[in-house]
Write an enzyme that holds these catalytic residues in place. Structure first.
Site, mmCIF file in Angstrom:
data_model
loop_
_atom_site.group_PDB
_atom_site.id
_atom_site.type_symbol
_atom_site.label_atom_id
_atom_site.label_comp_id
_atom_site.label_asym_id
_atom_site.label_seq_id
_atom_site.Cartn_x
_atom_site.Cartn_y
_atom_site.Cartn_z
ATOM 1 N N TYR A 49 0.891 -1.136 0.042
ATOM 2 C CA TYR A 49 -0.172 0.146 -0.011
ATOM 3 C C TYR A 49 0.897 1.278 0.041
ATOM 4 C CZ TYR A 49 -3.900 -2.780 1.770
ATOM 5 O OH TYR A 49 -5.245 -3.712 1.885
HETATM 6 P P1 NAP Z 1 -13.880 0.996 2.788
HETATM 7 O O1 NAP Z 1 -13.363 0.884 3.913
HETATM 8 O O2 NAP Z 1 -15.196 0.419 2.161
HETATM 9 O O3 NAP Z 1 -14.120 2.792 2.344
HETATM 10 C C1 NAP Z 1 -13.316 3.841 2.745
HETATM 11 C C2 NAP Z 1 -13.475 5.035 2.201
HETATM 12 O O4 NAP Z 1 -14.945 5.324 2.519
HETATM 13 C C3 NAP Z 1 -12.484 6.092 2.731
HETATM 14 O O5 NAP Z 1 -11.525 6.285 2.077
HETATM 15 C C4 NAP Z 1 -13.341 7.453 2.431
HETATM 16 O O6 NAP Z 1 -13.403 7.899 1.340
HETATM 17 C C5 NAP Z 1 -14.984 6.742 2.735
HETATM 18 N N1 NAP Z 1 -15.362 6.913 4.100
HETATM 19 C C6 NAP Z 1 -14.923 6.616 5.317
HETATM 20 N N2 NAP Z 1 -15.811 6.784 6.296
HETATM 21 C C7 NAP Z 1 -16.325 7.886 6.186
HETATM 22 C C8 NAP Z 1 -17.525 8.582 6.508
HETATM 23 N N3 NAP Z 1 -17.763 8.648 7.783
HETATM 24 N N4 NAP Z 1 -18.015 9.463 5.695
HETATM 25 C C9 NAP Z 1 -17.979 9.701 4.451
HETATM 26 N N5 NAP Z 1 -17.032 8.894 3.827
HETATM 27 C C10 NAP Z 1 -16.372 7.959 4.592
HETATM 28 O O7 NAP Z 1 -12.621 0.839 1.862
HETATM 29 P P2 NAP Z 1 -11.079 0.421 2.126
HETATM 30 O O8 NAP Z 1 -10.534 1.636 2.986
HETATM 31 O O9 NAP Z 1 -10.580 0.244 0.918
HETATM 32 O O10 NAP Z 1 -10.975 -0.777 2.804
HETATM 33 C C11 NAP Z 1 -10.880 -1.006 4.170
HETATM 34 C C12 NAP Z 1 -9.551 -1.558 4.346
HETATM 35 O O11 NAP Z 1 -9.459 -2.918 4.158
HETATM 36 C C13 NAP Z 1 -8.316 -0.884 3.605
HETATM 37 O O12 NAP Z 1 -7.823 0.502 4.040
HETATM 38 C C14 NAP Z 1 -7.242 -1.934 3.545
HETATM 39 O O13 NAP Z 1 -6.700 -1.938 5.055
HETATM 40 C C15 NAP Z 1 -8.052 -3.390 3.816
HETATM 41 N N6 NAP Z 1 -8.073 -4.043 2.420
HETATM 42 C C16 NAP Z 1 -7.575 -4.958 2.106
HETATM 43 C C17 NAP Z 1 -7.523 -5.880 1.155
HETATM 44 C C18 NAP Z 1 -7.199 -7.136 1.028
HETATM 45 O O14 NAP Z 1 -6.842 -7.646 -0.058
HETATM 46 N N7 NAP Z 1 -6.793 -7.742 2.306
HETATM 47 C C19 NAP Z 1 -8.465 -5.171 -0.026
HETATM 48 C C20 NAP Z 1 -8.788 -3.708 0.136
HETATM 49 C C21 NAP Z 1 -8.774 -3.212 1.392
HETATM 50 P P3 NAP Z 1 -13.186 9.374 0.597
HETATM 51 O O15 NAP Z 1 -11.882 8.973 -0.076
HETATM 52 O O16 NAP Z 1 -14.492 9.469 -0.102
HETATM 53 O O17 NAP Z 1 -13.078 10.264 1.561
#
Ligand code: NAP
Length: 322
Positions: free
Chosen positions: A53
């Site tokens: 990342y």
């Molecule tokens: P997510 O949690 O579904 O979405 C995160 C996004 O939602 C943020 O970047 C932000 O976007 C928005 N957000 C969060 N809280 C908010 C709120 N209260 N109000 C408005 N918007 C909000 O997606 P993710 O961050 O990609 O997934 C979570 C974690 O899972 C990752 O950070 C990573 O550590 C892990 N992950 C792992 C894998 C794997 O293969 N193991 C794959 C993907 C992810 P904005 O940019 O719009 O502000």
């Protein structure tokens, strides 16, 4: 903040964690310096990153996380991952002993720490026997570089096989699995979560907010919020903003409204009500989002409310074989 054990392990993690794939990407160094202390002040203890990342700048998320944690590193649980592509060719990826021993040193150096609390295999590696991977990971635990082991994106059979191999060899086993899971993506309920639960493992849902779609900030036929993740990335628009998903999200919003709650609360609280789920590792780009996310985890859904959610967003049926 509620703390939960990660599966049957003794590792305690906060029910709301912080996904760190935005660090160094959508969140710059100054933003990270604001985000991480704010998260700790709110009681978040689980920080999930990976050596790969953010996309396009491998290593930067770990580096910025390590800088921002500073002396508070000892108060939190740092989870990172290996096995994703970290360089050209076939050598800097996967689950070979050779790569694991090199990868962990890189993560420790970037994170500026002597130990990783949860070291996760990001993806299965079909080219390496799982025995080799597990033995190499077990050595890291014995050498004090890593405390617990986890996997990610494993099929149900791969989870069961890995656990059986660890048992047979008498070595440390994966205590958690990580995969995509949200109100809009429930496929893991079929094989993967049951495999994790049956083996006493914790489950960490990723993309729990469907990249922000489940926060309620996107409205059908309205301008998208400026600069937001789905607004700027067509791949997420294509993945999530389908007619079917819009219909589900709108019905879920109505459901929440009539009960005096928000879609964000449902996104967190519903996941935390599911078997094996230990922590919702949502990403965030601003401290305000962290405040909202932490406050969103407190809705205890009744059996009737859970059944209503199932009717609105059911697990798709599998094909019947006659
Ligand atoms: P997510 O949690 O579904 O979405 C995160 C996004 O939602 C943020 O970047 C932000 O976007 C928005 N957000 C969060 N809280 C908010 C709120 N209260 N109000 C408005 N918007 C909000 O997606 P993710 O961050 O990609 O997934 C979570 C974690 O899972 C990752 O950070 C990573 O550590 C892990 N992950 C792992 C894998 C794997 O293969 N193991 C794959 C993907 C992810 P904005 O940019 O719009 O502000």
């Amino acid at each position: 903040m509620q703390l939960r054990n990660l599966g049957n392990s003794g590792l305690k993690v906060s029910a709301v964690g912080l996904g760190c794939n935005n660090l160094g990407g959508r969140v710059d160094r100054d933003g990270v310096q604001r985000l991480i202390p704010a998260a700790i002040d709110l009681g978040i203890t689980l920080f999930d990153t990976a050596d790969s990342y953010p996309v396009g700048k491998p290593g930067l998320s770990e580096e910025l996380l390590g800088d921002a944690l500073g002396a508070r590193r000892k108060d939190v649980v740092v989870a990172t991952k290996f096995a994703n592509v970290m360089g050209p060719g076939e050598m800097m990826r996967g689950g070979s002993r050779r790569w694991i021993v090199a990868a962990v040193e890189g993560s420790l150096r970037r994170l500026k720490t002597d130990w990783i609390d949860l070291y996760q295999m990001h993806f299965p590696d079909p080219a390496t026997p799982i025995e080799e991977t597990l033995r190499a990971l077990d050595d890291l635990v014995r050498h004090g570089k890593v405390r617990y082991l986890g996997c990610s994106n494993f099929a149900g059979w791969q989870i069961a096989t890995a656990r059986a191999v660890s048992r047979e060899l008498g070595i440390n086993a994966f205590v958690s699995d990580q995969d995509e899971y949200s109100l809009l993506v429930r496929e893991v309920e079929r094989e993967i979560v049951p495999a994790a639960a049956a083996n006493g493992m914790g489950f960490l849902p990723y993309f729990p907010l469907a990249s922000g779609f489940l926060t309620g900030k996107y409205k059908r036929n309205s301008p998208m919020p400026q600069g937001a993740r789905i607004t700027v990335a067509k791949i997420f628009q294509d993945n999530y903003l389908t007619d079917e998903n819009w219909a589900i999200v709108e019905r879920l919003e109505d459901f929440c409204q009539t009960r005096g709650h928000t879609l964000l609360e449902l996104a967190f609280s519903w996941l935390l009500s599911r078997p094996a789920v230990a922590s919702v590792i949502a990403g965030a780009t601003k401290p305000e989002q962290l405040h909202a996310n932490v406050a969103a985890a407190d809705w205890t859904l009744t059996a009737e409310e859970l059944a209503a959610v199932d009717r609105i967003s059911p697990l798709p049926k599998t094909k019947k074989i006659h």
